[in-house]
Write a protein that holds these residues in place. Structure first.
Motif, mmCIF file in Angstrom:
data_model
loop_
_atom_site.group_PDB
_atom_site.id
_atom_site.type_symbol
_atom_site.label_atom_id
_atom_site.label_comp_id
_atom_site.label_asym_id
_atom_site.label_seq_id
_atom_site.Cartn_x
_atom_site.Cartn_y
_atom_site.Cartn_z
ATOM 1 N N PRO A 87 -30.495 10.795 -22.531
ATOM 2 C CA PRO A 87 -31.446 11.822 -22.115
ATOM 3 C C PRO A 87 -31.392 12.098 -20.616
ATOM 4 O O PRO A 87 -30.970 11.240 -19.824
ATOM 5 N N LYS A 88 -31.826 13.283 -20.246
ATOM 6 C CA LYS A 88 -31.929 13.650 -18.832
ATOM 7 C C LYS A 88 -33.386 13.488 -18.410
ATOM 8 O O LYS A 88 -34.291 14.031 -19.060
ATOM 9 N N ILE A 89 -33.626 12.748 -17.342
ATOM 10 C CA ILE A 89 -34.994 12.594 -16.851
ATOM 11 C C ILE A 89 -35.011 12.829 -15.346
ATOM 12 O O ILE A 89 -33.995 12.705 -14.661
ATOM 13 N N THR A 90 -36.195 13.177 -14.848
ATOM 14 C CA THR A 90 -36.385 13.414 -13.417
ATOM 15 C C THR A 90 -37.086 12.221 -12.781
ATOM 16 O O THR A 90 -37.593 11.323 -13.473
ATOM 17 N N LYS A 91 -37.139 12.213 -11.475
ATOM 18 C CA LYS A 91 -37.887 11.170 -10.767
ATOM 19 C C LYS A 91 -39.355 11.201 -11.178
ATOM 20 O O LYS A 91 -39.981 10.142 -11.358
ATOM 21 N N ASP A 92 -39.918 12.404 -11.355
ATOM 22 C CA ASP A 92 -41.316 12.504 -11.791
ATOM 23 C C ASP A 92 -41.507 11.869 -13.168
ATOM 24 O O ASP A 92 -42.529 11.194 -13.410
ATOM 25 N N ASP A 93 -40.549 12.090 -14.073
ATOM 26 C CA ASP A 93 -40.631 11.456 -15.397
ATOM 27 C C ASP A 93 -40.662 9.938 -15.256
ATOM 28 O O ASP A 93 -41.448 9.246 -15.927
ATOM 29 N N LEU A 94 -39.798 9.421 -14.402
ATOM 30 C CA LEU A 94 -39.723 7.986 -14.193
ATOM 31 C C LEU A 94 -41.029 7.442 -13.635
ATOM 32 O O LEU A 94 -41.543 6.406 -14.096
ATOM 33 N N LEU A 95 -41.582 8.129 -12.653
ATOM 34 C CA LEU A 95 -42.807 7.659 -12.019
ATOM 35 C C LEU A 95 -43.992 7.667 -12.972
ATOM 36 O O LEU A 95 -44.880 6.808 -12.880
ATOM 37 N N LYS A 96 -44.005 8.603 -13.912
ATOM 38 C CA LYS A 96 -45.097 8.632 -14.888
ATOM 39 C C LYS A 96 -45.121 7.365 -15.742
ATOM 40 O O LYS A 96 -46.189 6.923 -16.173
ATOM 41 N N THR A 97 -43.946 6.785 -15.985
ATOM 42 C CA THR A 97 -43.921 5.582 -16.825
ATOM 43 C C THR A 97 -44.546 4.383 -16.134
ATOM 44 O O THR A 97 -44.964 3.437 -16.809
ATOM 45 N N VAL A 98 -44.595 4.376 -14.795
ATOM 46 C CA VAL A 98 -45.125 3.204 -14.084
ATOM 47 C C VAL A 98 -46.464 3.489 -13.405
ATOM 48 O O VAL A 98 -46.896 2.730 -12.539
ATOM 49 N N GLU A 99 -47.126 4.563 -13.800
ATOM 50 C CA GLU A 99 -48.471 4.833 -13.262
ATOM 51 C C GLU A 99 -49.388 3.655 -13.591
ATOM 52 O O GLU A 99 -49.411 3.153 -14.711
ATOM 53 N N GLY A 100 -50.139 3.196 -12.597
ATOM 54 C CA GLY A 100 -51.072 2.088 -12.801
ATOM 55 C C GLY A 100 -50.456 0.712 -12.627
ATOM 56 O O GLY A 100 -51.169 -0.292 -12.711
ATOM 57 N N PHE A 101 -49.161 0.646 -12.396
ATOM 58 C CA PHE A 101 -48.519 -0.651 -12.176
ATOM 59 C C PHE A 101 -48.717 -1.107 -10.729
ATOM 60 O O PHE A 101 -49.135 -0.328 -9.865
ATOM 61 N N ASP A 102 -48.414 -2.373 -10.502
ATOM 62 C CA ASP A 102 -48.384 -2.945 -9.160
ATOM 63 C C ASP A 102 -47.717 -1.942 -8.217
ATOM 64 O O ASP A 102 -46.641 -1.419 -8.508
ATOM 65 N N GLU A 103 -48.363 -1.693 -7.078
ATOM 66 C CA GLU A 103 -47.870 -0.659 -6.169
ATOM 67 C C GLU A 103 -46.434 -0.936 -5.711
ATOM 68 O O GLU A 103 -45.676 -0.002 -5.421
ATOM 69 N N ARG A 104 -46.048 -2.180 -5.658
ATOM 70 C CA ARG A 104 -44.673 -2.501 -5.267
ATOM 71 C C ARG A 104 -43.678 -1.977 -6.302
ATOM 72 O O ARG A 104 -42.603 -1.479 -5.954
ATOM 73 N N ILE A 105 -44.037 -2.086 -7.575
ATOM 74 C CA ILE A 105 -43.178 -1.563 -8.636
ATOM 75 C C ILE A 105 -43.100 -0.041 -8.550
ATOM 76 O O ILE A 105 -42.025 0.558 -8.686
ATOM 77 N N VAL A 106 -44.240 0.590 -8.289
ATOM 78 C CA VAL A 106 -44.254 2.045 -8.132
ATOM 79 C C VAL A 106 -43.369 2.460 -6.967
ATOM 80 O O VAL A 106 -42.594 3.429 -7.055
ATOM 81 N N ASN A 107 -43.442 1.725 -5.874
ATOM 82 C CA ASN A 107 -42.629 2.055 -4.706
ATOM 83 C C ASN A 107 -41.135 1.880 -4.980
ATOM 84 O O ASN A 107 -40.303 2.678 -4.518
ATOM 85 N N ILE A 108 -40.785 0.836 -5.722
ATOM 86 C CA ILE A 108 -39.375 0.648 -6.087
ATOM 87 C C ILE A 108 -38.883 1.848 -6.894
ATOM 88 O O ILE A 108 -37.816 2.413 -6.624
ATOM 89 N N ALA A 109 -39.685 2.259 -7.881
ATOM 90 C CA ALA A 109 -39.303 3.411 -8.709
ATOM 91 C C ALA A 109 -39.203 4.682 -7.866
ATOM 92 O O ALA A 109 -38.279 5.489 -8.036
ATOM 93 N N ARG A 110 -40.143 4.851 -6.952
ATOM 94 C CA ARG A 110 -40.162 6.052 -6.114
ATOM 95 C C ARG A 110 -38.910 6.146 -5.239
ATOM 96 O O ARG A 110 -38.411 7.245 -4.973
ATOM 97 N N ASN A 111 -38.390 5.019 -4.835
ATOM 98 C CA ASN A 111 -37.263 5.007 -3.909
ATOM 99 C C ASN A 111 -35.893 4.962 -4.589
ATOM 100 O O ASN A 111 -34.865 4.948 -3.905
ATOM 101 N N LEU A 112 -35.877 4.946 -5.912
ATOM 102 C CA LEU A 112 -34.593 4.881 -6.611
ATOM 103 C C LEU A 112 -33.792 6.164 -6.421
ATOM 104 O O LEU A 112 -34.343 7.267 -6.437
ATOM 105 N N ASP A 113 -32.498 6.002 -6.266
ATOM 106 C CA ASP A 113 -31.564 7.129 -6.324
ATOM 107 C C ASP A 113 -31.270 7.370 -7.797
ATOM 108 O O ASP A 113 -30.663 6.514 -8.454
ATOM 109 N N MET A 114 -31.686 8.505 -8.335
ATOM 110 C CA MET A 114 -31.564 8.751 -9.766
ATOM 111 C C MET A 114 -30.111 8.743 -10.225
ATOM 112 O O MET A 114 -29.828 8.498 -11.403
#
Length: 370
Positions: free
Chosen positions: A237-264
């Motif tokens: 499947p094709k997903i965007t960074k926004d799609d990825l970030l939605k999966t980790v909403e409410g998680f430890d902020e460090r996990i959210v930050n890791i996801a936010r900084n990923l090169d897709m």
């Protein structure tokens, strides 16, 4: 079978993944004439980190290749399960197996490279895509794209979830969509917001999402894996960074930050599939192994480990039985009950509420028999 008999057995292994490479090592140590046929034109493995359990490492000691694996992995003492925000749920040591008490964390690419590296030169034949397999009773004939044929006393189908050997001889059922996506990346430990603190696996559980943090400190890296419920069954499947970030909403902020900084472009994205249990794994001269026999969901971390255990059990059966035919029956009797149960347990990864949120009024096929 005694050593002299095994030296007259020609073995063709289809697939040079974990199971195929492990089987090649184990069967060659018995004295069999082994050749491995791989459809890829070069070896390698995409993905991220996995854990090699104590029973698996015991096999590597038995085969004399423990050091080759240990050199590119890190020993782990325990695993931990936490809530999305980091509250402890469970912490336990790995199941012991004899003298082995640790699980070794390794990158998939390093693992397959190490396994293939302990095989004799010339044993693996690349660029061989299987077209047909003909079971002639006491031997079989493989035909590859391009017309090359190979005869073997024993064919080992280690050709994965889309196995040609399984489809042609044992089951024409295709892979089953689990209702999940897996997003995997390997990042530098320096970019992990302090979450690489030791060599132990941690899983964070949120509603409809699981995040696995698997340290690879010998590489100064961490495997960052997200599994999330999703109805899109597209294989890649094709997903965007926004799609990825939605999966980790409410998680430890460090996990959210890791996801936010990923090169897709570095994230391996796939829909997750397994297969329904296969009734029969063997004929008199053909046998299935690893994902070809019992591809399972990754929640228990048993895919690669089960493939290695299959290879060991197949070698044990050939050493102990009086014929190839008897050995294959013994191998299935030993391994199939174990992997059937692992497949069943692996399909129990989500609560009813989580499933109903994504699949109102129904379950994905992989969950229906759980």
């Amino acid at each position: 079978m005694n050593t002299s008999d095994l030296k007259n057995v020609n073995v063709a292994i289809v697939g040079a993944g974990y199971g195929g490479a492990a089987a090649a090592k184990a069967l060659s140590l018995l004295g069999a004439n082994v050749s491995v046929y791989e459809q890829a034109t070069q070896t390698g493995e995409v993905g991220a980190g996995i854990g090699l359990r104590p029973a698996t490492m015991h096999r590597f000691r038995q085969w004399g290749i423990f050091d080759a694996i240990a050199e590119v992995s890190s020993p782990s003492d325990y695993f931990e399960i936490l809530s999305a925000t980091g509250d402890p749920i469970m912490k336990d040591t790995w199941p012991e197996f004899g003298e082995e008490t640790k699980t070794y964390l390794i990158h998939r690419g390093d693992f397959i490279h190490a396994l293939l590296g302990v095989l004799p030169e010339g044993m693996v034949h690349l660029g061989h895509k299987l077209e047909t397999v003909e079971d002639k009773g006491d031997h079989s004939v493989l035909t590859f794209v391009g017309g090359e044929t190979v005869e073997a006393d024993l064919v080992v189908g280690a050709d994965g979830i889309k196995s040609v050997v399984r489809k042609q001889l044992f089951s024409d059922k295709g892979p089953v969509f689990s209702g999940e996506h897996a997003y995997r990346a390997v990042i530098s430990s320096d970019d992990a917001y302090g979450m690489v603190v030791d060599d132990n696996l941690r899983m964070y559980i949120g509603k409809g999402t699981k995040v696995y943090l698997l340290p690879l400190r010998h590489r100064n890296q961490m495997s960052f894996d997200i599994t999330a419920l999703c109805p899109d069954s597209t294989w890649a499947p094709k997903i965007t960074k926004d799609d990825l970030l939605k999966t980790v909403e409410g998680f430890d902020e460090r996990i959210v930050n890791i996801a936010r900084n990923l090169d897709m472009d570095t994230v391996n994205v796939r829909a997750v599939y397994d297969i329904d249990p296969v009734d029969t794994w063997h004929s008199d001269s053909v046998v299935l192994l690893g994902d070809a026999a019992h591809s399972m969901l990754h929640h228990q971390g048993q895919g690669a480990n089960s493939a290695i255990e299959d290879a060991g059990a197949l070698a044990d059966a050939l050493a102990q039985a009086g014929s190839v035919k008897d050995a294959l029956a013994s191998y299935q009797a030993t391994r199939k009950p174990v992997t059937d149960e692992l497949q069943r347990i692996s399909r129990q990864g989500w609560t009813e509420d989580e499933l109903n949120d994504v699949f109102p009024g129904q379950k994905p096929r992989a969950q229906q028999e759980a």
